[in-house]
Design a protein around this motif. Structure first.
Motif, PDB file in Angstrom:
ATOM      1  N   HIS A 247     -19.026   7.472  71.682  1.00 54.57           N
ATOM      2  CA  HIS A 247     -19.206   7.768  70.267  1.00 54.57           C
ATOM      3  C   HIS A 247     -18.363   8.969  69.874  1.00 54.57           C
ATOM      4  CE1 HIS A 247     -22.571   5.008  69.329  1.00 54.57           C
ATOM      5  NE2 HIS A 247     -22.667   5.034  70.637  1.00 54.57           N
TER       6      HIS A 247
ATOM      7  N   ILE B 268     -17.436  12.438  68.746  1.00 60.40           N
ATOM      8  CA  ILE B 268     -18.155  13.684  68.873  1.00 60.40           C
ATOM      9  C   ILE B 268     -17.323  14.788  68.265  1.00 60.40           C
ATOM     10  CG2 ILE B 268     -19.483  13.046  70.908  1.00 60.40           C
ATOM     11  CD1 ILE B 268     -17.375  14.317  72.608  1.00 60.40           C
TER      12      ILE B 268
ATOM     13  N   GLU C 262     -27.145  16.250  73.069  1.00 60.24           N
ATOM     14  CA  GLU C 262     -27.073  16.040  71.629  1.00 60.24           C
ATOM     15  C   GLU C 262     -27.151  14.566  71.267  1.00 60.24           C
ATOM     16  OE1 GLU C 262     -26.670  18.815  69.041  1.00 60.24           O
ATOM     17  OE2 GLU C 262     -27.850  19.250  70.830  1.00 60.24           O
ATOM     18  N   THR C 263     -26.626  13.691  72.119  1.00 62.76           N
ATOM     19  CA  THR C 263     -26.644  12.256  71.832  1.00 62.76           C
ATOM     20  C   THR C 263     -28.023  11.655  72.056  1.00 62.76           C
ATOM     21  OG1 THR C 263     -24.305  12.055  72.451  1.00 62.76           O
ATOM     22  CG2 THR C 263     -25.604  10.029  72.446  1.00 62.76           C
TER      23      THR C 263
ATOM     24  N   ASN D  76     -27.191   6.289  67.697  1.00 64.81           N
ATOM     25  CA  ASN D  76     -26.292   6.772  68.741  1.00 64.81           C
ATOM     26  C   ASN D  76     -25.981   5.719  69.799  1.00 64.81           C
ATOM     27  OD1 ASN D  76     -26.064   9.219  67.489  1.00 64.81           O
ATOM     28  ND2 ASN D  76     -27.572  10.251  68.769  1.00 64.81           N
TER      29      ASN D  76
ATOM     30  N   VAL E 101     -20.387   9.391  76.408  1.00 66.12           N
ATOM     31  CA  VAL E 101     -19.985  10.301  75.331  1.00 66.12           C
ATOM     32  C   VAL E 101     -18.478  10.552  75.374  1.00 66.12           C
ATOM     33  CG1 VAL E 101     -20.360  12.572  74.283  1.00 66.12           C
ATOM     34  CG2 VAL E 101     -22.267  11.381  75.385  1.00 66.12           C
TER      35      VAL E 101
END
Length: 316
Positions: free
Chosen positions: A12, A14, A29-30, A75, A271
């Motif tokens: 994703h 970022i 954070e995800t 997410n 990520v």
């Protein structure tokens, strides 16, 4: 030039310098907070898919659960199909994080009456197992002191952090007592997870933690005190006047290493799309470390489809 710590071991879009520089922070954070971890754990271990099923198992407010499910969908860890919330491949791959948390909680926190025991069996060898992280090259168990890193993430100065309410970690273990919740009592909020990360990167002093994380001093004081009280860090004076202390990982804290390591590996894959911002080396074989989840009985790699879970009360 390789940087080595003697106590190491740490798809994703970022944004922000720290997220671009750290797979642990990107993963934290995800995924979200401890309640998001528990939602994923229930989906992975017990196959829960419906809103009422998650609420019945976790006993949290509908608004809290709705927020966590929405975030996990946004997410990419879950998808909604009618009334069901199903794990994606990204969510399935969170298995190592859940199983390392489960294993640590069973070893160090098995003292709560009424705790729900989760048993895992490997369909391949038919043995009862716990999850282990092994080096993908030499297949040796990965231990904190056997890992080095090529660089540390840059300090998190001036990062516009998304505000989030810190979950009540004591409540977490009371309402759903199991080994994953016991581990999340230690690691289940952003700052605790990042302090543990920094400890595995070699940080020991208050000022260093503060500079590396750009954390408010009152929050840092509270989190360090809590990690000491929980037996993860020890506090030792290195200067008397003025008083200054070092915070070092205990044996219990060092044994926690597979949890941040599995989180880092998940962040590297999902990520950062398989491009790790920090490269780890396994000093046993001197090769780049790619940790893999393996069966503790036959040492073969395992995925969610290879495991059968069962649950019971600890006294059953």
């Amino acid at each position: 030039m390789q940087v080595t710590s003697d106590i190491l071991g740490g798809m994703h879009a970022i944004s922000g310098p720290a997220m671009q520089d750290c797979s642990v922070f990107g993963a934290v954070e995800t995924i979200g907070d401890a309640w998001s971890w528990m939602v994923l754990s229930e989906a992975i271990v017990d196959g829960i898919t419906r809103f009422d099923g998650f609420q019945r198992r976790l006993r949290i407010a509908r608004s809290t659960l709705s927020t966590r499910l929405t975030r996990l969908r946004a997410n990419g860890l879950m998808e909604r199909h009618g009334q069901e919330y199903r794990l994606t491949e990204m969510g399935d791959d969170f298995l190592a994080c859940v199983m390392t948390a489960m294993a640590w909680g069973e070893r160090w926190c098995d003292d709560d009456d009424g705790e729900v025991r989760v048993r895992a069996s490997h369909r391949g060898c038919a043995n009862r197992i716990h999850g282990e992280l092994r080096c993908g090259e030499c297949r040796a168990l990965v231990r904190a002191r056997d890992v080095s890193f090529d660089r540390r993430p840059r300090p998190m100065a001036e990062l516009p952090l998304r505000r989030q309410r810190t979950p009540d970690l004591e409540l977490l273990q009371r309402v759903c007592p199991n080994s994953v919740a016991a581990t999340l009592r230690v690691t289940g909020d952003r700052w605790s997870a990042l302090l543990i990360r920094e400890s595995f990167y070699g940080s020991t002093r208050f000022d260093e933690f503060q500079q590396r994380l750009s954390i408010a001093t009152n929050i840092l004081t509270q989190r360090l005190r809590r990690l000491v009280d929980l037996g993860i860090l020890s506090r030792t004076a290195y200067r008397q006047r003025p008083a200054r202390h070092e915070y070092r990982l205990t044996e219990k804290g060092l044994d926690l290493y597979p949890v941040p390591l599995s989180t880092l590996a998940w962040g590297d894959q999902w990520v950062f799309a398989g491009r790790p911002p920090v490269r780890l080396t396994h000093e046993k074989c001197h090769r780049l470390l790619t940790p893999i989840l393996t069966c503790s009985a036959c040492t073969k790699p395992i995925s969610r489809s290879d495991i059968e879970f069962s649950t019971s009360n600890k006294f059953d």
